[in-house]
Design an enzyme around this catalytic site. Structure first.
Site, PDB file in Angstrom:
ATOM      1  N   LYS A  98     -10.603  -3.271  -0.268  1.00  0.00           N
ATOM      2  CA  LYS A  98     -10.024  -4.313   0.584  1.00  0.00           C
ATOM      3  C   LYS A  98     -10.572  -4.168   1.992  1.00  0.00           C
ATOM      4  O   LYS A  98     -10.336  -3.159   2.664  1.00  0.00           O
ATOM      5  CB  LYS A  98      -8.501  -4.224   0.594  1.00  0.00           C
ATOM      6  CG  LYS A  98      -7.882  -5.331   1.441  1.00  0.00           C
ATOM      7  CD  LYS A  98      -6.433  -5.558   1.130  1.00  0.00           C
ATOM      8  CE  LYS A  98      -5.863  -6.662   1.999  1.00  0.00           C
ATOM      9  NZ  LYS A  98      -4.427  -6.847   1.776  1.00  0.00           N
TER      10      LYS A  98
ATOM     11  N   CYS B 125      -7.057   1.249   7.163  1.00  0.00           N
ATOM     12  CA  CYS B 125      -6.087   2.130   7.807  1.00  0.00           C
ATOM     13  C   CYS B 125      -6.844   3.224   8.542  1.00  0.00           C
ATOM     14  O   CYS B 125      -8.008   3.500   8.263  1.00  0.00           O
ATOM     15  CB  CYS B 125      -5.075   2.671   6.800  1.00  0.00           C
ATOM     16  SG  CYS B 125      -5.770   3.204   5.259  1.00  0.00           S
TER      17      CYS B 125
ATOM     18  N   SER C  24       0.836  -1.205   0.000  1.00  0.00           N
ATOM     19  CA  SER C  24       0.000   0.000   0.000  1.00  0.00           C
ATOM     20  C   SER C  24       0.869   1.252   0.000  1.00  0.00           C
ATOM     21  O   SER C  24       1.772   1.395   0.821  1.00  0.00           O
ATOM     22  CB  SER C  24      -0.905   0.043   1.233  1.00  0.00           C
ATOM     23  OG  SER C  24      -1.792  -1.032   1.226  1.00  0.00           O
TER      24      SER C  24
ATOM     25  N   SER D 285       3.217  -5.061  12.553  1.00  0.00           N
ATOM     26  CA  SER D 285       2.833  -3.671  12.717  1.00  0.00           C
ATOM     27  C   SER D 285       3.888  -2.837  12.001  1.00  0.00           C
ATOM     28  O   SER D 285       4.810  -2.305  12.602  1.00  0.00           O
ATOM     29  CB  SER D 285       2.771  -3.360  14.212  1.00  0.00           C
ATOM     30  OG  SER D 285       3.040  -2.020  14.460  1.00  0.00           O
ATOM     31  N   ILE D 286       3.766  -2.812  10.669  1.00  0.00           N
ATOM     32  CA  ILE D 286       4.739  -2.092   9.846  1.00  0.00           C
ATOM     33  C   ILE D 286       4.381  -0.615   9.814  1.00  0.00           C
ATOM     34  O   ILE D 286       5.255   0.245   9.824  1.00  0.00           O
ATOM     35  CB  ILE D 286       4.750  -2.642   8.399  1.00  0.00           C
ATOM     36  CG1 ILE D 286       4.886  -4.176   8.371  1.00  0.00           C
ATOM     37  CG2 ILE D 286       5.844  -1.984   7.567  1.00  0.00           C
ATOM     38  CD1 ILE D 286       6.147  -4.730   8.924  1.00  0.00           C
TER      39      ILE D 286
ATOM     40  N   LEU E 283       2.679   0.887   7.354  1.00  0.00           N
ATOM     41  CA  LEU E 283       2.699   1.398   5.977  1.00  0.00           C
ATOM     42  C   LEU E 283       3.953   2.208   5.656  1.00  0.00           C
ATOM     43  O   LEU E 283       3.873   3.288   5.062  1.00  0.00           O
ATOM     44  CB  LEU E 283       1.430   2.213   5.686  1.00  0.00           C
ATOM     45  CG  LEU E 283       0.115   1.399   5.772  1.00  0.00           C
ATOM     46  CD1 LEU E 283      -1.091   2.299   5.568  1.00  0.00           C
ATOM     47  CD2 LEU E 283       0.101   0.269   4.747  1.00  0.00           C
TER      48      LEU E 283
HETATM   49  C1  LIG Z   1       4.082  -7.905   6.787  1.00  0.00           C
HETATM   50  C2  LIG Z   1       2.728  -7.613   6.186  1.00  0.00           C
HETATM   51  C3  LIG Z   1       2.476  -6.379   5.616  1.00  0.00           C
HETATM   52  C4  LIG Z   1       1.243  -6.077   5.064  1.00  0.00           C
HETATM   53  N1  LIG Z   1       1.031  -4.879   4.490  1.00  0.00           N
HETATM   54  C5  LIG Z   1      -0.174  -4.612   3.891  1.00  0.00           C
HETATM   55  C6  LIG Z   1      -0.397  -3.410   3.208  1.00  0.00           C
HETATM   56  O1  LIG Z   1       0.488  -2.562   3.088  1.00  0.00           O
HETATM   57  N2  LIG Z   1      -1.602  -3.206   2.644  1.00  0.00           N
HETATM   58  C7  LIG Z   1      -2.609  -4.117   2.699  1.00  0.00           C
HETATM   59  O2  LIG Z   1      -3.685  -3.897   2.161  1.00  0.00           O
HETATM   60  N3  LIG Z   1      -2.425  -5.283   3.330  1.00  0.00           N
HETATM   61  C8  LIG Z   1      -1.229  -5.561   3.928  1.00  0.00           C
HETATM   62  N4  LIG Z   1      -1.042  -6.769   4.549  1.00  0.00           N
HETATM   63  C9  LIG Z   1      -2.131  -7.743   4.570  1.00  0.00           C
HETATM   64  C10 LIG Z   1      -1.996  -8.766   3.450  1.00  0.00           C
HETATM   65  O3  LIG Z   1      -2.049  -8.154   2.183  1.00  0.00           O
HETATM   66  C11 LIG Z   1      -3.107  -9.822   3.542  1.00  0.00           C
HETATM   67  O4  LIG Z   1      -4.351  -9.203   3.376  1.00  0.00           O
HETATM   68  C12 LIG Z   1      -3.104 -10.550   4.866  1.00  0.00           C
HETATM   69  O5  LIG Z   1      -1.798 -10.726   5.341  1.00  0.00           O
HETATM   70  C13 LIG Z   1      -3.788 -11.916   4.785  1.00  0.00           C
HETATM   71  O6  LIG Z   1      -3.155 -12.752   3.855  1.00  0.00           O
HETATM   72  P1  LIG Z   1      -1.987 -13.791   4.225  1.00  0.00           P
HETATM   73  O7  LIG Z   1      -2.458 -14.558   5.411  1.00  0.00           O
HETATM   74  O8  LIG Z   1      -1.802 -14.624   3.006  1.00  0.00           O
HETATM   75  O9  LIG Z   1      -0.792 -12.966   4.542  1.00  0.00           O
HETATM   76  C14 LIG Z   1       0.217  -7.067   5.103  1.00  0.00           C
HETATM   77  C15 LIG Z   1       0.465  -8.299   5.665  1.00  0.00           C
HETATM   78  C16 LIG Z   1       1.706  -8.595   6.217  1.00  0.00           C
HETATM   79  C17 LIG Z   1       1.931  -9.946   6.818  1.00  0.00           C
END
Ligand SMILES: Cc1cc2nc3c(=O)[nH]c(=O)nc-3n(C[C@H](O)[C@H](O)[C@H](O)COP(=O)(O)O)c2cc1C
Ligand SMILES: Cc1cc2nc3c(=O)[nH]c(=O)nc-3n(C[C@H](O)[C@H](O)[C@H](O)COP(=O)(O)OP(=O)(O)OC[C@H]3O[C@@H](n4cnc5c(N)ncnc54)[C@H](O)[C@@H]3O)c2cc1C
Ligand SMILES: Cc1cc2nc3c(=O)[nH]c(=O)nc-3n(C[C@H](O)[C@H](O)[C@H](O)COP(=O)(O)OP(=O)(O)OC[C@H]3O[C@@H](n4cnc5c(N)ncnc54)[C@H](O)[C@@H]3O)c2cc1C
Ligand SMILES: Cc1cc2nc3c(=O)[nH]c(=O)nc-3n(C[C@H](O)[C@H](O)[C@H](O)COP(=O)(O)O)c2cc1C
Ligand code: FES
Ligand code: FES
Lengths: 324, 285, 324, 285
Positions: free
Chosen positions: A166, A129, A45, A69-70, A72
């Site tokens: 999303k 967010c 994002s 907890s990045i 963004l």
């Molecule tokens: C380290 C990390 C960073 C993420 N950053 C974003 C992000 O910037 N924007 C977003 O929409 N989702 C973000 N997500 C969520 C993922 O896109 C996804 O929706 C979520 O992790 C569930 O899928 P998964 O279990 O396959 O990871 C992040 C997930 C993780 C683990």
């Protein structure tokens, strides 16, 4: 096996994408496989300005999952377009750009900035967010705030770029938020973002993350994700869904497809296996063939069908297997 | 160099004090290896509840010759992932991604160097020593640990470099004290132009301070919790000053784990100093 | 180590309980350990009438968890009092009775029936069940419905029996529901019930459970549970919390205690290890001692304290360890 | 009898067709064993993502004598849990809970019996046969499977009972067909007063029908997905008619896995027939 799929007006050669924030902008994964082989790359994002993100520690492993907890962290839209988007275009990757904002205007600005950009196939609007105008309440937790952002983005964005909302699973009724976004013009949904979670470090006896709480992802949350896809598909069967949450194998992906997802994103699994997206794609194709599907499309939402409706959607097993 | 994923058969596992030394057969990783690189190892096997890899510094690699295609790393038992690893036996296969990270910078020509290792942090310094010696650089080791059984590589270091100073917190081996107590003397002894260090963060910071006092460069390898190890997740960041003098949170898995100690804002690790690039955008979030 | 704890007016000798629906009424677990050794037995939610529960299949294993759809199978309150409660009393077990209902009156009837019963130490009100008067919406998903039930139960119940509201994590803001329950007179909270999830069987290509969706439990959900305990503790620090969700070890239990739970329930872990509750109790006691706590009470909510506040709550390490 | 949890060392694992025969050292379970009991085995080891135990019928137990304190069970590879189990080796330790369930009812005195096993379903019938023979009951075996490699215990059955009829769906061993094709003849041959069966549910139902036609009792062991195996979770229920003629959903892990086939409402498995006790209370939920 015809693996092509459609997300609104966008046609993709196959239904396996990366997940936002789990693949940066594709460059690092390109060491392991050709990013042009994916349905699309979904980028981290991006916001208008450069962001430092939250203080470390930023992650903790949990049973079959992790919390992060990045905050963004990112270079801002200008740098993103110049560097990341350019690289993706150069390497022939279809790109879904995930955008995030602290208020509606920020989302609009991002949509405008990306409008007409040939490398942008679709927008994924990360409304999980905090809304700075609403005491930090997350947009996706409020139907009105969600629909306002989605409506504004849909109006500002390039008509050729589908706009997917999303959504967060941390709501009482995800179909309620989905409906509001649909009414505001969403072309589809990305389901799901992480669940709000927390780990306490039993050594320091304080929260394990700098950000205190974080987003739970990985196989642990898959049942919640499949349920959300199922519910939204049932409520809004005409809108396409990009499903995600704990997908690690082709059979995991198949659960999402049967529940109603037209495509899937592979997120956290990439951290354990950098080539997970292409492996999931191969496994999904094989699983569909073994079950007698002639195409991915025949399997989308198949889990909702009654027995009589199922007839005719499947080829005899042998034929299906041969087609793989 | 390119990063690869390899199914590596374990050639041997041996004990060294509290540590487990692994030699695995991973020819493509061995080929790309440079001192300072690390590997990320999948743990727990099929159906493991642990989905993330564990990072280990490469303690040696043999691309050619006897034991060709092997990679060494050293494991300290810490939590469930390392416990699983230490229970593996020769003949079993582990899944490795590597070589990862940015290696130690090597001087352009011969340059005296002190190599400072805390605990298992000495592991990546062994191949570094070989590379420096091959360049003709005189080197010295300073190895420290809490206690004797947590020292690593003392003998190898001696065989490699001759001069090794050992410290332990409890005095059970070498001198009682910290590596930083003996580092200034070591620097002065060989007129070191650079210090390399790997170990716990407070040690790295202290080493950096001593190097600075001697007006020499310190290249230190950090350890930050990593989810991906390949640069896609942004969990492993540290505040580091760039060429432009501005501080950014940079990924220790790709831009590190080796950093110029003088550029790391040690006291701001775990914080968001106001002058951090992009910290202003965090307000209200 | 003083392990005693208080849940409202109830004092328990130790803080480890079973979880409703994961220990029946204690009888089967008594084969593995003496149920009187527990803080208390929390019984399977009981309703007024006998209930068949939902059709099978009723469970599916998921990564580090499971989903279940039992549908509150039970013998009805009369049989429960005559058989189960009598057995528990006979065996000296302190008992928390979980009650469930389809409408407010059913909850009230149950509370009245249990009023004055000497074997009933506390009521846990399972409001994560569908409200038949509100198109099946779960009580716990609506602040008004929740507070109505809790208020009515509190008025009808024996004043000597604390009334805990058991909340669902499937809401936008759990503190909002908690506040409503607190205002209605809840003496504390049980956090959390299962998350709504779903598994699709990739062989049959249909939902794996007879009930289609089910409740996700086990270590997978622990980060969500810890977060809920943390949030409710922060919002309502004066009310005690019985924490649960994926507790399998003493360190898991410690996370809940540090987050603000005065006691914990061990649920799904019992299926993998029938003596998990007594093991968790022993491990928790050891963990507290190792960390220098003189009593369990000193650790409750410790994770919320600032560094200066922490001082004085811990004994020097050695002393603490010796006290174990 | 009491149920216990034991850390059982694997004494041996041997292949038999597609199956793996385990002999483990579990003296307290062996002591309480009666034919029809099962064990619940923890799978995946420490840090496994699989938190639930897997159920296996006890195929034999030796409380005394040679191999004293051992318990046998037979594992068919099915999914990840059984795959993990089949990769265990002698000397490793598995965590067992048992003996669980209600065993096969034994006639009060000698009574001719036919024992019908489908696939690995024959495993619990072997110790049952011994118990029946010890009572002086004449017995016959009928064993069936989809294909020859999925038959289990044919030789042991022959050694135990003499008369064994084998069927396979594909005719690769014994007669082509189903166990129910040959069961009536077996019943008539020995004038059986009871039929015991273990195998897939449709087979159990068909066996029950045949027994009913012959006006004899059928005691059948079912397999329902179980979360706890000890009676606390209510996942493993089946609709079974009680003494009062009313049907309830009863737990197959404690009230079963052995049921009187005539009392199981086979066609209502997975449904809530209206006359089920408590089905009325489900309305509106
Ligand atoms: C380290 C990390 C960073 C993420 N950053 C974003 C992000 O910037 N924007 C977003 O929409 N989702 C973000 N997500 C969520 C993922 O896109 C996804 O929706 C979520 O992790 C569930 O899928 P998964 O279990 O396959 O990871 C992040 C997930 C993780 C683990
Ligand atoms: C670049 C790098 C090089 C390393 N080299 C070595 C080495 O040569 N030898 C060695 O023994 N250890 C090394 N470590 C530390 C090692 O990775 C951790 O000890 C290990 O990940 C702990 O895993 P666990 O499951 O045993 O412990 P847990 O504490 O249960 O791990 C839980 C999670 O936290 C992460 N984590 C925990 N401690 C650390 C840590 N110190 N650093 C990074 N992540 C951590 C784990 O990766 C995992 O995701 C290195 C770490 C990094 C980042
Ligand atoms: C009383 C009883 C006796 C049994 N005896 C034997 C035996 O002697 N030999 C043998 O090979 N198998 C036996 N089974 C079946 C065996 O328990 C399953 O094959 C096994 O649990 C599958 O686990 P998995 O991880 O390999 O498969 P998965 O399908 O991945 O298992 C996922 C989950 O479903 C459950 N499950 C899946 N299939 C079954 C099934 N058929 N029955 C019950 N639960 C299931 C598992 O326990 C697990 O919780 C018995 C089952 C029961 C209930
Ligand atoms: C099989 C099963 C049945 C349950 N039945 C009930 C119930 O009757 N009433 C209730 O309040 N919670 C019930 N729960 C929820 C648990 O009490 C607990 O809140 C939840 O499972 C989280 O804890 P755990 O992860 O330790 O199991 C049930 C959970 C399981 C797994
Ligand atoms: S560990 Fe993922 S970016 Fe460094
Ligand atoms: S498996 Fe839990 S009650 Fe039978």
């Amino acid at each position: 096996m015809d693996m092509s799929t459609r997300l609104g007006t966008l046609t993709l050669p196959n239904p396996v994408l990366t997940a936002s924030g789990c693949a940066a902008a594709g460059r690092e994964l390109h060491q392991f496989f050709d990013v042009a082989e994916l349905g699309a790359v979904v980028t981290k994002s991006i916001m208008t300005r450069p962001r430092s993100g939250r203080p470390t520690p930023r992650m903790a492993e949990t049973p079959s999952g992790m919390i992060n907890s990045i905050g963004l962290q990112g270079p801002g839209i200008n740098s993103f377009v110049e560097n990341d988007l350019a690289w993706l275009a150069e390497h022939g990757a279809r790109t879904v750009v995930s955008i995030a904002g602290g208020h509606t205007d920020e989302f609009v600005e991002l949509a405008r900035r990306l409008s007409g950009h040939p490398a942008v196939s679709m927008l994924e609007v990360n409304i999980s967010c905090p809304n700075v105008e609403s005491r930090g309440q997350v947009f996706a937790c409020d139907a009105i705030a969600s629909s306002r952002v989605i409506g504004a983005v849909r109006r500002a964005a390039d008509p050729a770029q589908p706009v997917f909302a999303k959504l967060s699973p941390d709501v009482t009724d995800i179909t309620h938020i989905a409906r509001a976004c649909a009414d505001a013009g969403a072309d589809g949904f990305s389901l799901i973002n992480t669940l709000l979670g927390m780990v306490i470090d039993t050594d320091t006896m304080a929260p394990a993350l700098g950000g205190v709480t974080g987003g739970l992802s990985g196989p642990a949350i898959r049942p919640v994700a499949v349920r959300c896809v199922w519910q939204v598909r049932q409520a809004l069967p005409h809108l396409p869904i990009l499903g995600m949450g704990g997908i690690r194998s082709g059979l995991d992906a198949l659960q999402f497809v049967l529940a109603g997802a037209s495509a899937v994103s592979v997120g956290t699994a990439v951290f354990g296996d950098p080539s997970a997206p292409v492996r999931v794609l191969a496994e999904l194709e094989q699983a569909l063939a073994e079950r007698g599907f002639a195409s991915l499309q025949d399997a989308v939402g198949f889990g909702h069908l009654t027995a009589p409706q199922r007839v005719g959607r499947l080829q005899p097993k042998a034929a299906g297997a041969a087609a793989s | 160099m390119s990063v690869v994923q390899e199914q590596a058969e374990i050639f041997s596992v041996t004990r060294a004090g509290e540590y487990f030394q692994f030699t695995v057969i991973a020819p493509r990783i061995a080929e790309g290896f440079r001192p300072g690189h690390f590997v990320a190892v999948a743990v727990g096997g099929e159906n493991s509840a642990m989905g993330l890899r564990r990072a280990f510094a490469i303690a040696g690699a043999t691309p050619t010759g006897a034991f060709a295609g092997t990679v060494q790393f050293v494991v300290a038992e810490h939590g469930p992932g390392t416990r699983w690893l230490t229970q593996r036996r020769a003949g079993e296969v582990v899944d490795l991604v590597g070589p990862l990270g940015t290696p130690f910078p090597l001087p352009n020509g011969p340059a005296p160097a002190v190599l400072v290792g805390g605990g298992y942090g000495s592991a990546p310094l062994i191949p570094l020593a070989h590379a420096l010696l091959a360049q003709g650089s005189p080197i010295e080791f300073v190895l420290g640990a809490a206690t004797g059984s947590r020292l690593y590589g003392e003998l190898t270091a001696k065989r490699t470099a001759g001069q090794v100073t050992v410290t332990t917190d409890d005095g059970s081996a070498g001198e009682r004290g910290l590596v930083t107590d003996v580092l200034p003397a070591a620097i002065e002894r060989i007129n070191a132009e650079i210090v390399y260090a790997c170990g716990p963060m407070p040690m790295l910071q202290a080493v950096g301070n001593i190097a600075q006092k001697h007006a020499i460069h310190a290249a230190v390898a950090v350890e930050e919790a990593m989810a991906c190890g390949i640069g896609v997740c942004m969990t492993c960041v540290l505040p580091v000053r760039g060429d432009d003098g501005r501080t950014r949170l940079v990924r220790s898995c790709v831009e590190g784990p080796v950093f110029d100690a003088a550029r790391v804002r040690w006291n701001d690790v775990g914080h968001l100093p106001a002058d951090l690039v992009g910290a202003d955008a965090m307000r209200g979030h």
